[in-house]
Design a protein around this motif. Structure first.
Motif, PDB file in Angstrom:
ATOM      1  N   CYS A 139       0.833  -1.208   0.000  1.00 28.41           N
ATOM      2  CA  CYS A 139       0.000   0.000   0.000  1.00 28.41           C
ATOM      3  C   CYS A 139       0.867   1.257   0.000  1.00 28.41           C
ATOM      4  CB  CYS A 139      -0.906   0.009   1.222  1.00 28.41           C
ATOM      5  SG  CYS A 139      -1.935  -1.468   1.397  1.00 28.41           S
ATOM      6  N   VAL A 141       1.099   4.614   0.713  1.00 28.98           N
ATOM      7  CA  VAL A 141       0.245   5.498   1.513  1.00 28.98           C
ATOM      8  C   VAL A 141       0.259   6.940   1.011  1.00 28.98           C
ATOM      9  CG1 VAL A 141       0.404   4.056   3.570  1.00 28.98           C
ATOM     10  CG2 VAL A 141       2.082   5.890   3.232  1.00 28.98           C
ATOM     11  N   LEU A 164       2.888  -0.973   4.555  1.00 28.65           N
ATOM     12  CA  LEU A 164       2.577   0.447   4.448  1.00 28.65           C
ATOM     13  C   LEU A 164       3.838   1.168   3.996  1.00 28.65           C
ATOM     14  CD1 LEU A 164       0.585   0.747   7.808  1.00 28.65           C
ATOM     15  CD2 LEU A 164      -0.233   0.035   5.543  1.00 28.65           C
ATOM     16  N   SER A 210       0.046  10.767   3.340  1.00 27.79           N
ATOM     17  CA  SER A 210       0.707   9.616   3.960  1.00 27.79           C
ATOM     18  C   SER A 210       0.237   9.315   5.372  1.00 27.79           C
ATOM     19  CB  SER A 210       2.233   9.816   3.951  1.00 27.79           C
ATOM     20  OG  SER A 210       2.744   9.649   2.657  1.00 27.79           O
ATOM     21  N   HIS A 213      -3.529   8.094   5.554  1.00 28.49           N
ATOM     22  CA  HIS A 213      -3.699   6.796   4.900  1.00 28.49           C
ATOM     23  C   HIS A 213      -3.038   5.688   5.710  1.00 28.49           C
ATOM     24  CE1 HIS A 213      -4.517   8.516   0.574  1.00 28.49           C
ATOM     25  NE2 HIS A 213      -5.509   8.719   1.422  1.00 28.49           N
ATOM     26  N   ARG A 214      -1.858   5.969   6.270  1.00 27.20           N
ATOM     27  CA  ARG A 214      -1.161   4.974   7.074  1.00 27.20           C
ATOM     28  C   ARG A 214      -2.011   4.576   8.282  1.00 27.20           C
ATOM     29  NH1 ARG A 214       4.215   3.950   6.842  1.00 27.20           N
ATOM     30  NH2 ARG A 214       4.562   5.945   5.789  1.00 27.20           N
ATOM     31  N   LEU A 217      -5.223   2.518   7.114  1.00 25.84           N
ATOM     32  CA  LEU A 217      -4.917   1.161   6.665  1.00 25.84           C
ATOM     33  C   LEU A 217      -4.459   0.279   7.818  1.00 25.84           C
ATOM     34  CD1 LEU A 217      -3.127   2.123   3.342  1.00 25.84           C
ATOM     35  CD2 LEU A 217      -5.272   0.859   3.527  1.00 25.84           C
ATOM     36  N   ALA A 218      -3.678   0.837   8.730  1.00 32.95           N
ATOM     37  CA  ALA A 218      -3.243   0.053   9.888  1.00 32.95           C
ATOM     38  C   ALA A 218      -4.449  -0.386  10.711  1.00 32.95           C
ATOM     39  CB  ALA A 218      -2.275   0.869  10.744  1.00 32.95           C
ATOM     40  N   SER A 230       5.794  -2.777   8.223  1.00 33.50           N
ATOM     41  CA  SER A 230       6.328  -1.459   7.887  1.00 33.50           C
ATOM     42  C   SER A 230       7.304  -1.642   6.725  1.00 33.50           C
ATOM     43  CB  SER A 230       7.035  -0.839   9.092  1.00 33.50           C
ATOM     44  OG  SER A 230       8.134  -1.643   9.487  1.00 33.50           O
TER      45      SER A 230
END
Length: 379
Positions: A139, A141, A164, A210, A213-214, A217-218, A230
């Protein structure tokens, strides 16, 4: 009646030692490990028997699907070609990387990765595959559309791992413009003006997207039980952030400090097997062998050369005094399996899947002679 298979006169690479003896499997599972020869077994002629390799990060399928810029290959054909090379390299479990997030100059459009995932499911249902294929979502980010791409996989049980990433200049893998210029400007043949525009757009996108989105998604992966990785962590702050997100796998840390901190925090530190075989990183970052010598290398990935995953452990066992072959083989079997919760494979022990590789290695590059997945010969 179930027929059992006995492999004898083999050097069995267990998690902590090598045993000269025999291995028995039936119904797809290992049923016995014994020292000494069996009168009824298939003679392995003194070759190594190791667990099937577990590959967590390979971009290799993408190169079959898009072998040239702008070219798209038939998905099933690409998958079968990729699968054949994976299996013949001794890899019995592979996490195929699918790239999510793109911009005007790079990546795949929304729907393309979903179509490949559907083709993987189709190939599996039609018994076309030699290896066990799962999905690793890479992904990006910093990309504006990464969440739109991710939405295509909301209910896909094939997804077991997500990384990510932020490949913007000044971030993680590319902390210096020298590295970034080589990787993007030189390789793409961009003019100074085009490259400057490219850099500005990437930096602006990273600053805008970033972080949020990070975090999204996490959280989404944690809710679904998807292992989080990571990517290219460079600083202690990066590692602290990763630990806060529940990251289990630290892919390609770019500094020894980040690798040591990730390992200490309980994350499995992953580096590229090509890095080991070549003797260094192609992007100028830290060498995997340095991490191995420091005792903070946990997992190897073939990344872009499938056969490197069977080659690299032998190189490490040859070159690093405190790392014997069983420990080196754990980097590509037991530890990656445990990191992503695949407790049914990764070691030669009773009750585990009969995912097995017969390897001959007198010196130099090893030879993969036979491969079994769940007791079935696949290569």
């Amino acid at each position: 009646m179930t027929t059992e298979t006995i492999l004898t006169n083999a050097r069995l690479v267990l998690e902590d030692r090598i045993v000269s003896g025999s291995l028995v499997f039936k119904d797809g599972l290992i049923s016995e490990i014994a020292e000494g020869k069996s009168a009824n077994g298939v003679d392995m002629d003194g070759d190594y028997i190791i667990p099937g390799l577990v590959e967590l990060h390979t971009d290799h399928l993408e190169s079959h699907y898009s072998p040239r810029p702008g070219v798209r290959w038939n998905a099933i054909s690409a998958i079968q070609s990729h699968d054949a090379q994976i299996a013949s390299s001794g890899i019995t479990t592979v996490f195929d990387c699918l790239r999510l997030g793109s911009d005007a100059d790079d990546g795949f459009v929304v729907g393309e990765m979903r179509a490949i995932a559907d083709a993987l499911a189709e190939a599996r249902s039609e018994n076309r595959l030699r290896a066990d294929h799962l999905i690793h979502l890479r992904c990006e980010v910093s990309a504006a559309d990464v969440l739109e791409h991710f939405a295509d996989f909301q209910t896909d049980g094939q997804v077991r791992l997500a990384s990510l990433m932020d490949h913007a200049p000044g971030q993680r893998q590319f902390q210096t413009m020298e590295q970034y210029t080589l990787y993007y400007k030189t390789k793409r043949g961009l003019s100074d003006e085009a490259f400057a525009h490219f850099v500005t757009r990437r930096q602006d996108s990273s600053a805008r997207y970033s972080d949020k989105h990070r975090r999204f998604l996490a959280g989404a992966c944690a809710e679904r039980g998807i292992t989080i990785a990571s990517h290219d962590d460079a600083t202690l702050d990066h590692v602290e952030e990763a630990a806060g997100f529940g990251v289990k796998l630290a892919e390609f840390p770019t500094s020894i400090e980040a690798a040591q901190a990730s390992h200490k925090a309980g994350m499995s530190v992953l580096m590229g097997a090509p890095n080991v075989v070549r003797g260094g990183s192609h992007s100028g970052n830290i060498a995997a062998t340095d991490l191995a010598r420091a005792g903070v290398l946990d997992v190897l990935s073939s990344d872009y050369i499938p056969f490197s995953l069977i080659h690299a452990p032998f190189v490490l066992a040859d070159e690093i005094e405190h790392l014997d072959l069983p420990a080196a083989i754990r980097l590509v079997t037991a530890t990656p399996a445990k990191t992503v919760g695949l407790d049914d494979r990764g070691s030669l022990s009773s009750g585990k899947r009969a995912d097995l590789v017969r390897v001959r290695r007198e010196s130099g590059v090893p030879v993969v002679r036979s491969v079994w997945r769940q007791g079935e010969r696949v290569a």
